[in-house]
Design an enzyme around this catalytic site. Structure first.
Site, mmCIF file in Angstrom:
data_model
loop_
_atom_site.group_PDB
_atom_site.id
_atom_site.type_symbol
_atom_site.label_atom_id
_atom_site.label_comp_id
_atom_site.label_asym_id
_atom_site.label_seq_id
_atom_site.Cartn_x
_atom_site.Cartn_y
_atom_site.Cartn_z
ATOM 1 N N LYS A 1 0.829 -1.213 0.000
ATOM 2 C CA LYS A 1 0.000 0.000 0.000
ATOM 3 C C LYS A 1 0.864 1.264 0.000
ATOM 4 O O LYS A 1 0.650 2.168 -0.795
ATOM 5 C CB LYS A 1 -0.923 0.036 1.233
ATOM 6 C CG LYS A 1 -1.884 -1.124 1.335
ATOM 7 C CD LYS A 1 -2.850 -0.962 2.498
ATOM 8 C CE LYS A 1 -2.214 -0.963 3.873
ATOM 9 N NZ LYS A 1 -1.599 -2.224 4.280
ATOM 10 N N ARG B 1 -9.081 0.686 9.165
ATOM 11 C CA ARG B 1 -8.611 -0.658 9.497
ATOM 12 C C ARG B 1 -9.648 -1.437 10.303
ATOM 13 O O ARG B 1 -9.424 -2.605 10.593
ATOM 14 C CB ARG B 1 -7.338 -0.548 10.344
ATOM 15 C CG ARG B 1 -6.038 -0.798 9.587
ATOM 16 C CD ARG B 1 -4.923 -0.600 10.594
ATOM 17 N NE ARG B 1 -3.696 -1.249 10.273
ATOM 18 C CZ ARG B 1 -2.675 -0.673 9.652
ATOM 19 N NH1 ARG B 1 -2.773 0.546 9.210
ATOM 20 N NH2 ARG B 1 -1.546 -1.342 9.479
ATOM 21 N N ARG C 1 11.790 -6.287 4.552
ATOM 22 C CA ARG C 1 11.666 -4.846 4.305
ATOM 23 C C ARG C 1 12.726 -4.046 5.071
ATOM 24 O O ARG C 1 12.971 -4.273 6.252
ATOM 25 C CB ARG C 1 10.266 -4.403 4.754
ATOM 26 C CG ARG C 1 10.021 -2.934 4.616
ATOM 27 C CD ARG C 1 8.557 -2.639 4.515
ATOM 28 N NE ARG C 1 7.831 -2.875 5.756
ATOM 29 C CZ ARG C 1 6.503 -2.692 5.862
ATOM 30 N NH1 ARG C 1 5.806 -2.310 4.822
ATOM 31 N NH2 ARG C 1 5.910 -2.913 7.009
ATOM 32 N N ARG D 1 12.066 -1.785 10.325
ATOM 33 C CA ARG D 1 11.050 -1.178 11.177
ATOM 34 C C ARG D 1 10.911 -1.977 12.464
ATOM 35 O O ARG D 1 10.982 -3.196 12.439
ATOM 36 C CB ARG D 1 9.702 -1.190 10.431
ATOM 37 C CG ARG D 1 9.234 0.153 10.001
ATOM 38 C CD ARG D 1 8.044 0.034 9.101
ATOM 39 N NE ARG D 1 6.843 -0.477 9.769
ATOM 40 C CZ ARG D 1 5.619 -0.381 9.251
ATOM 41 N NH1 ARG D 1 5.440 0.187 8.074
ATOM 42 N NH2 ARG D 1 4.565 -0.854 9.883
ATOM 43 N N ARG E 1 0.320 -8.848 13.515
ATOM 44 C CA ARG E 1 -0.276 -7.842 12.611
ATOM 45 C C ARG E 1 -1.151 -8.514 11.549
ATOM 46 O O ARG E 1 -2.200 -8.000 11.186
ATOM 47 C CB ARG E 1 0.829 -7.007 11.946
ATOM 48 C CG ARG E 1 1.405 -5.963 12.910
ATOM 49 C CD ARG E 1 2.749 -5.457 12.459
ATOM 50 N NE ARG E 1 2.709 -4.723 11.216
ATOM 51 C CZ ARG E 1 3.729 -4.637 10.368
ATOM 52 N NH1 ARG E 1 4.873 -5.247 10.628
ATOM 53 N NH2 ARG E 1 3.623 -3.936 9.286
HETATM 54 P P1 AMP Z 1 1.274 0.662 9.047
HETATM 55 O O1 AMP Z 1 2.458 1.509 8.781
HETATM 56 O O2 AMP Z 1 0.059 1.101 8.254
HETATM 57 O O3 AMP Z 1 1.531 -0.808 8.905
HETATM 58 O O4 AMP Z 1 0.871 0.905 10.586
HETATM 59 C C1 AMP Z 1 1.760 0.603 11.635
HETATM 60 C C2 AMP Z 1 1.006 0.473 12.946
HETATM 61 O O5 AMP Z 1 0.351 1.712 13.255
HETATM 62 C C3 AMP Z 1 -0.118 -0.555 12.958
HETATM 63 O O6 AMP Z 1 0.354 -1.863 13.222
HETATM 64 C C4 AMP Z 1 -1.003 -0.026 14.085
HETATM 65 O O7 AMP Z 1 -0.437 -0.302 15.351
HETATM 66 C C5 AMP Z 1 -0.911 1.477 13.869
HETATM 67 N N1 AMP Z 1 -1.960 1.959 12.934
HETATM 68 C C6 AMP Z 1 -1.771 2.476 11.681
HETATM 69 N N2 AMP Z 1 -2.939 2.798 11.116
HETATM 70 C C7 AMP Z 1 -3.902 2.466 12.024
HETATM 71 C C8 AMP Z 1 -5.325 2.522 12.010
HETATM 72 N N3 AMP Z 1 -6.008 2.987 10.945
HETATM 73 N N4 AMP Z 1 -5.982 2.094 13.118
HETATM 74 C C9 AMP Z 1 -5.329 1.628 14.195
HETATM 75 N N5 AMP Z 1 -3.984 1.519 14.261
HETATM 76 C C10 AMP Z 1 -3.273 1.931 13.186
#
Ligand code: AMP
Length: 212
Positions: A13, A88, A127, A160, A171
């Site tokens: 994404k 999400r 990654r 990360r 996740r």
């Molecule tokens: P991402 O970079 O999108 O994979 O997000 C990393 C982490 O941020 C996720 O594993 C969640 O802990 C938190 N996070 C990101 N977006 C959301 C969301 N829309 N709702 C809840 N937690 C989020």
């Protein structure tokens, strides 16, 4: 163009959103990036979010909604946006509908980026980000030349915090339980577009652009 990119962690994404942003001149709005910035800035709220993120769990809906509603009301989002990592949960999707109704700017489509489980695991565990350029790389998929370009310039390949195996598997479970139901949610509203998100970045990008 107002779109949501839906897909499991590692479905690409962020990578595709960045390409689309550069191409179409509309902002990528990533809740993950915004949350990581809050963590890095060491704000009180960032410190609270940090442990939740490190475990691979979801930050509470109302927190994310606050961040998103503020971001969507910025002038650069008036002509469109790419939502990456939001919504999400079903509650977030309902909140987004309501917010966009208020703004009078309905969503065009939610694009589901379809990727096989084995490939997701490689994309996530492999990654890395170059500490010098911020370029996203992958130890399994990037060429040796690209990886060397970063390290020989004195950069480091950074992983990360939440890309370790234990957090990754959580996740993916969290995705299945909370986010996957959004596929049906958008399908019912006739807003779902599926794309095959396997293959090279450029191949996937071509499919994305033709689907849009
Ligand atoms: P991402 O970079 O999108 O994979 O997000 C990393 C982490 O941020 C996720 O594993 C969640 O802990 C938190 N996070 C990101 N977006 C959301 C969301 N829309 N709702 C809840 N937690 C989020």
């Amino acid at each position: 163009m107002r779109i949501v990119l839906l897909g499991a962690p590692g479905s690409g994404k962020g990578t595709q959103a960045k390409k689309l942003m550069a191409d179409k001149n509309i902002p990528q709005i990533s809740t993950g990036d915004m949350l990581r910035e809050a963590v890095a800035a060491g704000t009180r709220f960032g410190l609270k979010a940090q442990s939740v993120m490190e475990a691979g769990n979801l930050v509470p809906d109302e927190v994310v909604l606050g961040i998103i509603s503020e971001r969507l009301s910025q002038p650069d989002a008036a002509d469109g946006f790419i939502l990456d990592g939001f919504p999400r949960t079903k509650q977030q999707a309902l909140d987004l509908d309501e917010l966009l109704d208020q703004l009078g700017t309905p969503l065009d489509t939610a694009v589901l980026m379809d990727v096989d489980f084995d490939i997701l695991m490689k994309r996530l565990t492999g990654r890395r980000t170059c500490s010098l350029t911020g370029k996203l790389l992958n130890v399994y998929f990037s060429s040796q030349e690209e990886l060397d370009e970063c390290t020989s310039a004195g950069g480091e390949l950074i992983q990360r915090e939440d890309d370790n195996e234990e957090t990754i598997s959580n996740r993916l479970n969290v995705y299945r339980e909370n986010t996957e139901p959004l596929i049906v949610f958008y399908e019912k509203r006739e807003k779902l577009t599926r794309i095959d998100a396997e293959g090279s970045i450029d191949e996937v990008y071509d499919r994305l652009v033709s689907a849009l």
